[in-house]
Design a protein around this motif. Structure first.
Motif, PDB file in Angstrom:
ATOM      1  N   GLU A  23       0.841  -1.201   0.000  1.00  0.00           N
ATOM      2  CA  GLU A  23       0.000   0.000   0.000  1.00  0.00           C
ATOM      3  C   GLU A  23       0.870   1.243   0.000  1.00  0.00           C
ATOM      4  N   LEU A  24       0.424   2.253  -0.719  1.00  0.00           N
ATOM      5  CA  LEU A  24       1.125   3.530  -0.792  1.00  0.00           C
ATOM      6  C   LEU A  24       0.144   4.655  -0.526  1.00  0.00           C
ATOM      7  N   VAL A  25       0.562   5.601   0.301  1.00  0.00           N
ATOM      8  CA  VAL A  25      -0.200   6.825   0.516  1.00  0.00           C
ATOM      9  C   VAL A  25       0.687   7.980   0.056  1.00  0.00           C
ATOM     10  N   VAL A  26       0.201   8.733  -0.921  1.00  0.00           N
ATOM     11  CA  VAL A  26       0.955   9.850  -1.487  1.00  0.00           C
ATOM     12  C   VAL A  26       0.335  11.138  -0.975  1.00  0.00           C
ATOM     13  N   ARG A  27       1.174  11.980  -0.409  1.00  0.00           N
ATOM     14  CA  ARG A  27       0.716  13.295   0.052  1.00  0.00           C
ATOM     15  C   ARG A  27       1.475  14.369  -0.714  1.00  0.00           C
ATOM     16  N   GLY A  28       0.764  15.414  -1.101  1.00  0.00           N
ATOM     17  CA  GLY A  28       1.372  16.505  -1.856  1.00  0.00           C
ATOM     18  C   GLY A  28       0.289  17.392  -2.423  1.00  0.00           C
ATOM     19  N   ALA A  29       0.597  18.087  -3.487  1.00  0.00           N
ATOM     20  CA  ALA A  29      -0.365  18.970  -4.129  1.00  0.00           C
ATOM     21  C   ALA A  29      -1.487  18.151  -4.763  1.00  0.00           C
ATOM     22  N   GLY A  30      -2.575  18.803  -5.076  1.00  0.00           N
ATOM     23  CA  GLY A  30      -3.760  18.113  -5.575  1.00  0.00           C
ATOM     24  C   GLY A  30      -3.751  17.794  -7.052  1.00  0.00           C
ATOM     25  N   ALA A  31      -2.633  17.454  -7.617  1.00  0.00           N
ATOM     26  CA  ALA A  31      -2.562  17.143  -9.045  1.00  0.00           C
ATOM     27  C   ALA A  31      -2.569  15.633  -9.253  1.00  0.00           C
ATOM     28  N   ALA A  32      -3.207  15.198 -10.332  1.00  0.00           N
ATOM     29  CA  ALA A  32      -3.193  13.778 -10.683  1.00  0.00           C
ATOM     30  C   ALA A  32      -1.771  13.367 -11.044  1.00  0.00           C
ATOM     31  N   PHE A  33      -1.408  12.141 -10.704  1.00  0.00           N
ATOM     32  CA  PHE A  33      -0.037  11.684 -10.922  1.00  0.00           C
ATOM     33  C   PHE A  33      -0.043  10.235 -11.373  1.00  0.00           C
ATOM     34  N   GLU A  34       1.124   9.791 -11.819  1.00  0.00           N
ATOM     35  CA  GLU A  34       1.383   8.388 -12.128  1.00  0.00           C
ATOM     36  C   GLU A  34       2.592   7.990 -11.301  1.00  0.00           C
ATOM     37  N   LEU A  35       2.527   6.830 -10.645  1.00  0.00           N
ATOM     38  CA  LEU A  35       3.591   6.418  -9.743  1.00  0.00           C
ATOM     39  C   LEU A  35       4.144   5.071 -10.168  1.00  0.00           C
ATOM     40  N   GLU A  36       5.467   4.981 -10.207  1.00  0.00           N
ATOM     41  CA  GLU A  36       6.194   3.748 -10.527  1.00  0.00           C
ATOM     42  C   GLU A  36       7.141   3.464  -9.369  1.00  0.00           C
ATOM     43  N   GLN A  37       7.521   2.199  -9.194  1.00  0.00           N
ATOM     44  CA  GLN A  37       8.392   1.784  -8.095  1.00  0.00           C
ATOM     45  C   GLN A  37       9.670   1.153  -8.626  1.00  0.00           C
ATOM     46  N   SER A  38      10.773   1.327  -7.899  1.00  0.00           N
ATOM     47  CA  SER A  38      12.002   0.583  -8.181  1.00  0.00           C
ATOM     48  C   SER A  38      11.914  -0.722  -7.397  1.00  0.00           C
ATOM     49  N   LEU A  39      11.930  -1.831  -8.118  1.00  0.00           N
ATOM     50  CA  LEU A  39      11.755  -3.143  -7.501  1.00  0.00           C
ATOM     51  C   LEU A  39      13.055  -3.939  -7.568  1.00  0.00           C
ATOM     52  N   PHE A  40      13.149  -4.975  -6.779  1.00  0.00           N
ATOM     53  CA  PHE A  40      14.321  -5.843  -6.776  1.00  0.00           C
ATOM     54  C   PHE A  40      14.266  -6.797  -7.966  1.00  0.00           C
ATOM     55  N   ALA A  41      15.407  -7.369  -8.297  1.00  0.00           N
ATOM     56  CA  ALA A  41      15.501  -8.281  -9.435  1.00  0.00           C
ATOM     57  C   ALA A  41      14.625  -9.512  -9.208  1.00  0.00           C
ATOM     58  N   GLY A  42      13.860  -9.879 -10.213  1.00  0.00           N
ATOM     59  CA  GLY A  42      13.004 -11.047 -10.127  1.00  0.00           C
ATOM     60  C   GLY A  42      11.625 -10.782  -9.543  1.00  0.00           C
ATOM     61  N   ALA A  43      11.361  -9.566  -9.107  1.00  0.00           N
ATOM     62  CA  ALA A  43      10.060  -9.239  -8.518  1.00  0.00           C
ATOM     63  C   ALA A  43       8.974  -9.326  -9.585  1.00  0.00           C
ATOM     64  N   VAL A  44       7.818  -9.838  -9.183  1.00  0.00           N
ATOM     65  CA  VAL A  44       6.672  -9.942 -10.079  1.00  0.00           C
ATOM     66  C   VAL A  44       5.590  -9.010  -9.542  1.00  0.00           C
ATOM     67  N   ALA A  45       5.309  -7.928 -10.288  1.00  0.00           N
ATOM     68  CA  ALA A  45       4.359  -6.916  -9.831  1.00  0.00           C
ATOM     69  C   ALA A  45       3.104  -6.922 -10.684  1.00  0.00           C
ATOM     70  N   GLU A  46       1.964  -6.724 -10.030  1.00  0.00           N
ATOM     71  CA  GLU A  46       0.670  -6.572 -10.697  1.00  0.00           C
ATOM     72  C   GLU A  46       0.087  -5.229 -10.289  1.00  0.00           C
ATOM     73  N   GLY A  47      -0.302  -4.432 -11.275  1.00  0.00           N
ATOM     74  CA  GLY A  47      -0.981  -3.177 -10.964  1.00  0.00           C
ATOM     75  C   GLY A  47      -0.113  -1.943 -11.048  1.00  0.00           C
ATOM     76  N   LEU A  48       1.105  -2.047 -11.551  1.00  0.00           N
ATOM     77  CA  LEU A  48       1.963  -0.875 -11.717  1.00  0.00           C
ATOM     78  C   LEU A  48       1.975  -0.473 -13.179  1.00  0.00           C
ATOM     79  N   PRO A  49       2.076   0.784 -13.505  1.00  0.00           N
ATOM     80  CA  PRO A  49       2.136   1.960 -12.643  1.00  0.00           C
ATOM     81  C   PRO A  49       0.763   2.295 -12.055  1.00  0.00           C
ATOM     82  N   LEU A  50       0.789   3.002 -10.937  1.00  0.00           N
ATOM     83  CA  LEU A  50      -0.429   3.428 -10.259  1.00  0.00           C
ATOM     84  C   LEU A  50      -0.785   4.843 -10.701  1.00  0.00           C
ATOM     85  N   ARG A  51      -2.062   5.119 -10.787  1.00  0.00           N
ATOM     86  CA  ARG A  51      -2.525   6.467 -11.114  1.00  0.00           C
ATOM     87  C   ARG A  51      -3.509   6.898 -10.045  1.00  0.00           C
TER      88      ARG A  51
END
Length: 176
Positions: free
Chosen positions: A70-98
């Motif tokens: 889970e991620l909670v982003v705090r800042g200005a009220g603008a829409a954003f897209e968020l990506e993560q730096s993951l470790f080698a071999g990680a299997v991610a579902e649902g990235l990037p987040l908007r």
């Protein structure tokens, strides 16, 4: 984007007309200057925004099982897209987040092997109001996780083996 293409097509069309008839050169120069000013105003409106990202992640993981991050982003009220730096071999579902700041966003992440791993930086991208520019903010972060063998699966196998053993211990007899 559509706005960029429309502006560039208009500028190119005027430049082609000016190449054929030098009397139109002044209009092509004014149009180019207008496009440049429009782009600069749009860039200036994409201000530097301070973001804070809080990541909620379990410290102990099991191999082969996806965990919810889970991620909670705090800042200005603008829409954003968020990506993560993951470790080698990680299997991610649902990235990037908007999303918008203040919302709880989540994705699933799995680790294929055991060991210590680090979830790295957050990368937030903001679009300018007229969508001519994208500004990226890189926020450093380090969350360590420990991936262990899947003990829950071992318990399931143990229960399955016990239920099959009970079937072997019972004897059926015919009634006379």
């Amino acid at each position: 984007t559509y706005t960029v293409m429309l502006l560039l097509k208009g500028g190119v069309a005027l430049s082609l007309v000016a190449a054929l008839d030098p009397g139109w050169l002044w209009l092509a120069e004014v149009a180019d200057l207008g496009i440049a000013l429009f782009a600069l105003v749009d860039a200036a409106r994409t201000r530097r925004v301070k973001f804070v990202v809080e990541r909620r992640v379990p410290r102990l993981w099991s191999t082969g099982r996806s965990q919810r991050v889970e991620l909670v982003v705090r800042g200005a009220g603008a829409a954003f897209e968020l990506e993560q730096s993951l470790f080698a071999g990680a299997v991610a579902e649902g990235l990037p987040l908007r999303g918008l700041p203040g919302l709880v966003l989540s994705y699933k992440l799995g680790a294929p092997r055991r060991g210590r791993f680090t979830l790295g930086a957050h990368h937030i991208r903001l679009r300018s109001p007229f969508r001519l520019w994208v500004r990226q903010h890189d926020l450093p972060a380090n969350d360590e996780i420990l991936v262990l063998p899947d003990l829950a699966a071992l318990q399931e196998y143990d229960l399955l083996a016990r239920s099959q053993m009970q079937g072997l211990l019972t004897r059926t007899t015919r009634r006379p």
